[in-house]
Design a protein around this motif. Structure first.
Motif, mmCIF file in Angstrom:
data_model
loop_
_atom_site.group_PDB
_atom_site.id
_atom_site.type_symbol
_atom_site.label_atom_id
_atom_site.label_comp_id
_atom_site.label_asym_id
_atom_site.label_seq_id
_atom_site.Cartn_x
_atom_site.Cartn_y
_atom_site.Cartn_z
ATOM 1 N N ALA A 319 0.828 -1.160 -0.142
ATOM 2 C CA ALA A 319 0.014 -0.104 0.096
ATOM 3 C C ALA A 319 0.826 1.204 -0.068
ATOM 4 O O ALA A 319 0.512 2.285 -0.834
ATOM 5 C CB ALA A 319 -0.920 0.003 1.180
ATOM 6 N N VAL A 320 1.819 1.386 0.715
ATOM 7 C CA VAL A 320 2.842 2.306 0.859
ATOM 8 C C VAL A 320 3.591 2.508 -0.526
ATOM 9 O O VAL A 320 3.773 3.458 -0.781
ATOM 10 C CB VAL A 320 3.773 2.296 2.017
ATOM 11 N N ALA A 321 4.014 1.401 -1.006
ATOM 12 C CA ALA A 321 4.454 1.429 -2.336
ATOM 13 C C ALA A 321 3.727 1.946 -3.337
ATOM 14 O O ALA A 321 4.170 2.803 -4.370
ATOM 15 C CB ALA A 321 5.263 0.152 -2.652
ATOM 16 N N LEU A 322 2.499 1.740 -3.287
ATOM 17 C CA LEU A 322 1.494 2.227 -4.245
ATOM 18 C C LEU A 322 1.394 3.920 -4.145
ATOM 19 O O LEU A 322 1.277 4.532 -5.178
ATOM 20 C CB LEU A 322 0.047 1.578 -4.078
ATOM 21 N N PHE A 323 1.233 4.176 -2.709
ATOM 22 C CA PHE A 323 1.372 5.634 -2.477
ATOM 23 C C PHE A 323 2.604 6.299 -3.049
ATOM 24 O O PHE A 323 2.488 7.224 -3.596
ATOM 25 C CB PHE A 323 0.999 5.765 -0.998
ATOM 26 N N LEU A 324 3.967 5.748 -2.946
ATOM 27 C CA LEU A 324 5.068 6.364 -3.123
ATOM 28 C C LEU A 324 5.067 6.491 -4.775
ATOM 29 O O LEU A 324 5.482 7.372 -5.267
ATOM 30 C CB LEU A 324 6.167 5.404 -2.680
ATOM 31 N N SER A 325 4.587 5.524 -5.491
ATOM 32 C CA SER A 325 4.631 5.621 -7.006
ATOM 33 C C SER A 325 3.710 6.459 -7.541
ATOM 34 O O SER A 325 4.009 7.068 -8.417
ATOM 35 C CB SER A 325 4.132 4.310 -7.476
ATOM 36 N N THR A 326 2.595 6.774 -6.732
ATOM 37 C CA THR A 326 1.709 7.833 -7.123
ATOM 38 C C THR A 326 2.278 9.246 -6.818
ATOM 39 O O THR A 326 2.336 10.108 -7.686
ATOM 40 C CB THR A 326 0.537 7.626 -6.326
ATOM 41 N N VAL A 327 2.976 9.460 -5.860
ATOM 42 C CA VAL A 327 3.567 10.573 -5.480
ATOM 43 C C VAL A 327 4.713 11.052 -6.529
ATOM 44 O O VAL A 327 4.763 12.041 -7.046
ATOM 45 C CB VAL A 327 4.164 10.752 -3.935
ATOM 46 N N LEU A 328 5.478 9.850 -6.455
ATOM 47 C CA LEU A 328 6.863 10.229 -7.588
ATOM 48 C C LEU A 328 6.028 10.452 -9.046
ATOM 49 O O LEU A 328 6.657 11.294 -9.936
ATOM 50 C CB LEU A 328 7.564 8.975 -7.939
#
Length: 1614
Positions: A319-328
């Motif tokens: 979930a955090v990786a999904l969030f980080l990819s969205t932010v990046l």
């Protein structure tokens, strides 16, 4: 070994040491080495000791942190060496230490910067901190947290954090920084920002804070744009490359390629932008892969036993990786769009500079081929297209990559079934290309009609006074309506095509998924068996299809952008390769002079042959005419074929020539685009001036005389290099000042026009304004010489404009003065003053070399030399006495038309120059003192200086401004305006379209719910129910497509066109009916294009994204009810950001739009005055002015687009929060949701970032575009002038003349004419606008029918004001209509609250009349009666149609000569030719191609001023009215033409009432009566002979100054 450790759900130590530490360290080592080399090799450009000295604390702190970090890493390496460490650990530790040692040295160099942190060190610290956190967690989990190396690493981590904080800390702020040239440049917020601030656009925060507190001003955003985007940098870079490229291509015999060159020029910055775009694509598709992994995790967790389930922290990490990819991806997207637009700005500013420079050096032939409108379009339209289109190139690369990546991922998931989507794409691309071609073709034709409509409106508004006096409002309204109907026709075609394009792309994911699932359901299993559909497969596939549709949807836009880009480059290139003026054809020498004799020569022409056109020009015209003939033949053949099978009636617009399409432009061959003759070579011209030999001694006064069309102005043009020099030599000694025949006035203060860029010198300035007779005018101006002069000098009379031009020339202190007939536009007494005090042998310029073209002959005996021009040659040269003694052409001219000058010696104090008001527009007089301004030579200089200074200093800035600034509509933007727009578009269409969007979104949600339901069924159930599944799926897809195309047709075709048509008709009706005072003070904006195209698109976007966002929230909340708790917080943040953003965005949009006008206005002024600029050799200053205005516009645009990026980053970050919340809730509630519910919620959450961002952006754009509606409605509610007809007045119960019809002679035709034509002023007073001084005061006089009345008086006496009064362009003071039609700046009603009714064009007039009837009148300003009828009691058309006029400024309009003579088509050709014959124009018109159908260029530029006056005479002859007004009609013609006009008037108008306003007293000497005005009052009214008998009369003084007394006495003797 691998990247992950399955036992700990973590990265392996080997991966961490090599990838997280080793690889970034190696990259840092390389980057630091290169950066250090650059800093050391170019130390002066980058570093200085001053930077470290002024940041001592930061310098000491950063160096200490780096030293501690290096010491900790060395200690850790020693400790690792003592133990049994792996090679990966040693590799990571060594590379990390080396990179930090290099960072220590780089930090020392980087601190030489005065303004910002190092991007290299900032990124290096950030990466190290993230990697260190992961590594410390690994050490803790593996039980290594107690060793010495752990402590050393923690010390290193702490030093890294402190170093990062120190690097982020702001440096001491320095306003300026040394650049490469050693000059100081002001640093922008962007240049001071660190990497994090640039990524998040935080450097814009100060501007947003200011914009939230109060409306932003232009100075609040000054110097926002980076230095490298400024015109000076970008233009210099591109112009050098263009010159090199053009020379290389010319050497190879090839045509230059501007597009290829420009792409190469920005190629070094285009590559990084493309890489950023690819990185964004990778990050976006990584979200799909993470979604697949997360759904697989949920499937595994829900299907496995409790003890066999993967740990929940694995789901949290995903979930955090999904969030980080969205932010990046958000950060990458922000940088991609920002850098793309920056490239566009750089190209735009450089091309604007190129176009401007080229326009200054175009040859005469090139200027004829490239009209002012075309060159202006290159700067305004083509550069905009290039600025937008440059973003298409990186998007083409990234879109292609995304399509390939999506197909690859689909193939891995679905196998051969995914190739179905490839088939759909292959089918859709040709359809897309076809639709794009249809849209582009329709757009081109719509633009052609729009250009014609705007050209007509521009001419009408710039010559509205003429239009109103001729009662031509309805004729031009019909012409506008014809072109508007053509626009609407193509706009409807565009709407239909756009609706089908929209459905093609919005339904593409559904259609591809439907067909793919059909194939997969039947053949997707092993060996071609039926495939099994799982929730994870469905939602990942649907998400991939949604991602795939985005690059496919961009293809059309990118194709159009590239086509538009190529066309724009080709158009600009066509201008840049045009031939240039040969700057070597005039030989400039020092003031010492030239010539073989002892006498110094200022000007010399030896054996000169000059021409306006060249052989190449004639060849181009011939080729163009042949192509047009061939095209017409083809069109005729095609039309004949079509008409045989068509039964439709031809519309009025069918005769309009269609604009060329983009395809036709692109397919032009090189031979068409570039003629065979070299374009940069001036070929042998066709001569106009021949055998010119001229010598002008220094300090002499030379007069050039001759009849109309003999080459006088051409000779002047030859002297300033404006003609082709075929043969001979032209020598000019010293600097040149030039005054053109039509005065060129800049939009600016009166003082700025005079200074013309020179340094202000008070004493010199005072002497010049006194000599030019401007001092009395300055006294009465609202702000003295600081008063703003309108565009083209609209608020100055013709004589005042010429005096300003003369004062400008005098202030330049040039050596040579070339004066092209500047005295023709002034009264006789002003002429005498200018001669005595400025131009003549005793004037201010007496020691300068002067060459004066003149039609007057009364000064010739005072000149040093006279040139007589005849048939393009110098027929005679010599002194006045020599030429008279020779008895040739000059003698004939003098004896035929000269006035014997027998002036008597009178006291100098009796020569009083009464210069009054500043013109017919600006301001009334300020009383007696302002009008009686002596221009005696004995006036002390101190008094002059004091007056000039007082008139400047004592006036406020508000008084100085003529053109009122557009009102800031910020407070009115919102629901009221949206409601007004919906009302104009129809409430039914507005609400129906939103309801259908809801149905459309419901269908789409139904598709996904149906997929979720089907995926949750068992495998056997799926196999048995495939037909049912596919059938329901197909119905839902078709339902979505039907609703989507319906709503787009409603918005684009029905509602949008309805609103555009109604508002345009109201605006056109009202603008043509506004009073004259409105046009003098109000700027116009072009908002119809926004209404036609932008607003329907914005409404569609708002409806579309709003329905999707609502659907997304509903779907997520239905599957995850706990998500509802987050909705209030999310809504609060979204609305707060939107409100916070909109306050600044509206201001930035307004500033950006306003900043364009000065740029284009300055460019138009430059093109109008390019001859003066060239002659006075001030190219550099005007280029600098253009660069400043271009930079201001670019800076405003940069601030606006950066503000959009600021918004997008924050909205998309909040969207990432939604993704994170949804993913964490799915992991938490996975047992309740299952894979289907989680897939549905997550698939929607991944798109919500995009949709919410665009929803807020669309709302912001909609509000910005509604400003156009506000402005249109504001104009629509202005107060009109009086009704047009007496019938309208009767309907509204206004006082009317009941006996009006009985006063007319119905047999005269055209609705009847006045029987007698008598005119009586009864105690009449008027002013130009309410609140101003009276310009006519208590005038009482009667002019009998058939009388010839001459109206004379000094400048500002009120002569032209009588004309305005007779035509009711100025109403009687304090009268009903004077008050009812006055539009004060603050009297406008809030336009957004008004009802926009679907009414015919005439209904606007009826609505306005209701306001007129309610106006109360305090007192009367008298009346004017014609044949006993009070003209205020009849309609304006009833009045104006029965008065003929030959105006002071003869105005022609673009179109045929027939349309200029008879716009209502009331006369047959025989009558038109008869009128032209009587106006002495028939031979000339007969010689023109087309005769009456000859095209008149804009403003009548292809006719001389004298010929325009004769055409106006022909208009008057056609009218056959009983009253004729000559308003200084012969001021711009020579004596011979003046005599022709007077003979025609005496013959053709012998039984009519004639009012003649004239500069030349001779013109009115044969009048029956003379009306003498002074300061708006009648001083004398009697026969000329009677007035001349009274030596004390004012008329006698005027006649004496004009030299008419002697002539009259001789006539009496005879």
């Amino acid at each position: 070994m691998g990247p992950t450790n399955l036992e700990r759900v973590d990265l392996t130590p080997c991966f961490e040491n090599t990838i997280l530490f080793g690889l970034p360290s190696l990259i840092a080592i390389i980057a630091f080495t290169i950066r250090g080399y650059c800093l050391l090799s170019k130390k002066k450009l980058y570093a200085s000791k001053e930077g470290r000295a002024n940041n001592q604390i930061l310098y000491a702190a950063s160096m200490t942190c780096l030293t501690v970090a290096c010491a900790a890493l060395i200690t850790r390496l020693v400790q690792l060496n003592q133990g049994s460490s792996s090679p990966a650990t040693i590799f990571g530790g060594v590379t990390l230490l080396v990179s930090w040692i290099l960072a220590l040295g780089l930090n020392y160099l980087e601190l030489g910067y005065k303004f910002r942190s190092s991007t290299y060190l900032f990124a290096f610290y950030a990466v190290n901190i993230i990697a260190s956190l992961i590594y410390i967690r690994t050490l803790h989990d593996t039980g290594l947290s107690g060793g010495g190396q752990f402590v050393s690493f923690c010390v290193f981590f702490g030093a890294s954090v402190v170093a990062f904080i120190v690097e982020t800390w702001p440096r001491r702020q320095y306003p300026q920084q040394d650049n490469k040239d050693g000059k100081n440049e002001r640093l922008t917020p962007y240049e001071k920002a660190n990497l994090c601030s640039r990524l998040c656009f935080y450097y814009m925060q100060d501007m947003f804070s200011t914009g939230f507190r109060r409306p932003l001003l232009d100075e609040d955003i000054a110097d926002q744009m980076p230095q490298h985007l400024k015109t000076q940098h970008s233009f210099t870079h591109l112009s050098h490359k263009w010159e090199e490229h053009r020379q290389k291509r010319r050497a190879k015999g090839k045509t230059p390629n501007l597009m290829l060159l420009s792409l190469r020029a920005v190629g070094s910055r285009l590559v990084p932008v493309t890489l950023i775009s690819l990185a964004q694509s990778v990050l976006e598709y990584s979200q799909v892969l993470l979604l697949a992994v997360l759904l697989d995790y949920i499937t595994t967790s829900t299907s496995a036993e409790e003890e066999a389930r993967p740990p929940i922290k694995y789901g949290i990490i995903l979930a955090v990786a999904l969030f980080l990819s969205t932010v990046l991806a958000t950060l990458a997207s922000g940088q991609f769009f920002q850098q793309s637009y920056v490239l566009g700005i750089e190209l735009r500013t450089s091309l604007i500079g190129l176009i401007y420079q080229k326009s200054l050096v175009l040859s005469p032939g090139a200027r004829q081929r490239s009209t002012v409108g075309e060159i202006s379009n290159h700067m305004s339209v083509d550069t905009e297209r290039i600025g937008f289109g440059i973003t298409a190139f990186p998007m083409i690369v990234s879109s292609t990559f995304e399509i390939v990546l999506a197909i690859y991922l689909l193939y891995n998931r679905l196998g051969a079934s995914s190739l179905t989507s490839v088939g759909v794409i292959i089918m859709i691309l040709p359809m897309q290309g076809l639709m794009a071609k249809v849209v582009n073709k329709a757009k081109d034709r719509k633009l052609g009609a729009m250009d014609s409509r705007i050209q007509i409106l521009t001419e009408v508004l710039s010559s509205i006074k003429t239009v109103k006096m001729y009662s031509w409002e309805n004729a031009f309204r019909e012409r506008v309506a014809r072109f508007r109907a053509t626009e609407i026709k193509y706009l409807r075609n565009i709407g239909v095509a756009s609706a089908f394009m929209c459905i093609m792309f919005s339904s593409l994911p559904l259609v591809m998924s439907l067909l793919t699932f059909v194939i997969y359901s039947y053949f997707g299993g092993p060996g071609g068996t039926r495939g099994t559909i799982s929730a994870e497969m469905i939602f990942v596939t649907v998400t991939l299809f949604a991602r795939l549709s985005q690059p496919l949807g961009r293809i059309s836009g990118m194709t159009s952008s590239v086509i538009a880009l190529r066309v724009a480059f080709k158009r600009i290139q066509g201008l840049l390769v045009e031939e240039e003026l040969d700057l070597e054809q005039i030989e400039y020498r020092d003031k010492d002079g030239s010539g073989g004799s002892d006498e110094k020569v200022a000007l010399e022409i030896r054996d000169g042959v000059f021409a306006w056109t060249s052989v190449r020009d004639e060849q181009l015209k011939k080729e163009k005419s042949e192509k047009e003939a061939e095209k017409k033949k083809k069109t005729k053949d095609t039309t004949t074929m079509e008409s045989s099978s068509s039964s439709k009636k031809s519309s009025p617009t069918s005769t309009l020539q269609e604009a060329p399409t983009i395809d036709s432009i692109i397919t032009i061959s090189s031979s068409d685009a570039a003629p065979p003759l070299p374009q940069d070579t001036i070929t042998e011209p066709l001569p106009i001036l021949t055998n010119i030999n001229l010598t002008v001694p220094q300090g002499s006064l030379t007069a050039v005389v001759g009849r109309v069309g003999q080459g006088k102005s051409s000779l002047m043009s030859a002297l300033i290099g404006e003609m082709y020099k075929c043969h001979g030599q032209v020598i000019v000694s010293g600097s040149v000042a030039y005054v053109s025949q039509v005065a060129w006035i800049l939009n600016g203060s009166l003082r700025d026009n005079i200074l013309f860029g020179s340094t202000f010198n008070q004493s010199k300035y005072d002497r010049i304004i006194e000599s030019a007779g401007l001092l009395p005018d300055i006294r009465i101006l609202p702000a003295g010489d600081a008063t703003e002069i309108g565009e083209r000098g609209i608020n100055l009379s013709g004589g005042q404009k010429q005096r300003v031009a003369l004062a400008r020339a005098a202030y330049q202190d040039a050596d040579v003065y070339l004066l092209d007939d500047p005295l023709s536009a002034v009264d006789a007494h002003v002429d005498q003053h200018l001669w005595d005090r400025l131009v003549g042998p005793g004037g201010l310029l007496k020691d300068k070399t002067r060459v004066l073209i003149t039609h007057g002959i009364h000064h010739l005996n005072e000149t040093d030399q006279i040139l007589v021009m005849k048939a393009g040659e110098v027929a005679e040269t010599g002194t006045y006495e020599d030429l008279m003694a020779a008895g040739k052409d000059f003698y004939q001219l003098i004896t035929d038309y000269a006035v014997q000058e027998k002036k008597q010696e009178i006291e100098e104090t009796e020569k009083v120059l009464m210069v009054g008001e500043i013109g017919a527009v600006v301001a009334g007089s300020k009383g007696e003192e302002g009008l009686k301004a002596g221009v005696d030579a004995a006036v002390p200089e101190a008094a002059v200086k004091a007056t000039a200074a007082a008139t400047t200093n004592n006036m406020g800035e508000d008084d100085a401004q003529l053109v009122l600034a557009e009102e800031d509509a910020q407070s009115k933007v919102g629901w009221p305006l949206l409601k007004a727009y919906f009302k104009s578009a129809s409430y039914l269409y507005s609400f129906l379209s939103f309801f259908i969007y809801i149905l459309s979104q419901s269908s789409q949600i139904g598709v996904n719910i149906w997929l979720q339901h089907w995926s949750s069924r068992s495998e056997a159930s799926q196999r048995d129910g495939v037909p049912l599944f596919l059938g329901v799926y197909a119905i839902l897809v078709l339902s979505y497509m039907a609703s989507d195309i319906s709503v787009n047709l409603i918005i684009f075709v029905a509602a949008g066109i309805r609103s555009s048509r109604l508002l345009h008709d109201r605006l056109a009706d009202k603008v043509l009916r506004l009073p004259m005072s409105f046009f003098d003070t109000t700027p116009f904006s072009t908002d119809m294009d926004n209404l036609d195209s932008e607003l329907p698109n914005n409404v569609t976007d708002v409806y579309y994204f709003l329905s999707i966002v609502l659907g997304t929230i509903i779907v997520i909340s239905f599957n995850l009810p706990v998500f509802i708790a987050l909705i209030p917080f999310l809504l609060f943040f979204y609305f707060w950001i939107q409100i916070y953003y909109m306050r600044t965005s509206r201001a930035l949009k307004r500033i950006h739009m306003i900043s364009k006008s000065p740029l284009f206005q300055h460019f138009s002024e430059t093109l109008a005055g390019v001859s003066t600029i060239r002659a006075m050799r001030c190219h550099a200053r005007f280029s600098d002015d253009n660069a400043r205005k271009s930079d201001r516009s670019a800076n405003a645009y940069w601030a606006y687009i950066t503000a959009n990026r600021w918004l997008s980053v924050r909205l998309e970050f909040l969207g990432g929060v939604v993704v994170l919340a949804t993913a964490l809730l799915c992991v938490w509630k996975m047992d309740e949701l299952g894979t289907g519910g989680a897939g549905l919620a997550l698939s929607y959450s991944l798109t919500v970032t995009f949709h919410i961002t665009y929803l807020v952006t669309s709302l912001s754009n909609l509000q910005n575009q509604l400003v156009s509606v506000d402005r249109i409605l504001e104009y629509c509610e202005k107060k009109p002038e009086a009704p047009l007809t007496i019938e309208e007045m009767e309907v509204e119960k206004l006082p009317v003349a009941r006996d009006f019809r009985s006063a007319l002679d119905e047999s005269a035709g055209e609705g009847g004419q006045w029987k007698e034509g008598s005119i009586e002023f009864k105690n009449y007073s008027t002013r130009y606008r309410e609140g101003m001084e009276l310009v006519i005061k208590n005038l009482s006089v009667r002019m009998e029918g058939g009388e010839k009345v001459g109206i004379v008086g000094r400048t500002g006496a009120g002569k032209s004001s009588l004309t305005l009064a007779l035509f009711r362009l100025a109403e009687a003071a304090n009268s009903h209509f004077a008050k009812a039609s006055y539009n004060t700046p603050d009297c406008d009603v809030a336009a957004a609250t008004l009802l926009t009714k679907a009414s015919p064009p005439g209904n606007t007039e009826k609505l306005a009349l209701q306001d007129l009837a309610s106006v109360e009148v305090e007192e009367s300003g008298g009346s004017i009666e014609i044949d006993g009828i009070d003209i205020s009691t009849i309609g304006l058309h009833d009045l104006r149609h029965r008065i003929a006029i030959i105006p002071q400024d003869p105005t022609l309009f673009a179109g045929t000569l027939r349309e200029n003579l008879d716009p209502f088509s009331e006369q047959n050709d025989a009558d038109l030719w008869t009128a032209l014959e009587r106006a002495h124009l028939k031979p000339h018109i007969s010689s023109l191609s087309g005769g009456l159908s000859h095209e008149v260029s804009q403003g009548g530029e292809n006719f001389s001023v004298g010929q325009r006056s004769l055409i106006c005479l022909a208009r008057a002859l056609l009218r056959k009215t009983k009253i004729l007004i000559l308003d200084e009609a012969t001021a711009a013609v020579d004596m011979e033409t003046d005599e022709l006009i007077q003979k025609t008037i005496r013959k053709e108008f012998k039984d009519r009432t004639i009012l003649t306003i004239a500069h030349r007293i001779k013109t009115v000497m044969d009048s029956d009566k003379i009306l003498v005005l002074d300061q708006g009052r009648m001083k004398e009214f009697a026969a000329p002979g009677e007035l001349l008998e009274r030596r004390e009369s004012l008329f006698y003084q005027l006649a004496e100054q004009a030299g008419e007394i002697g002539d009259h006495l001789e006539g009496e003797k005879k």
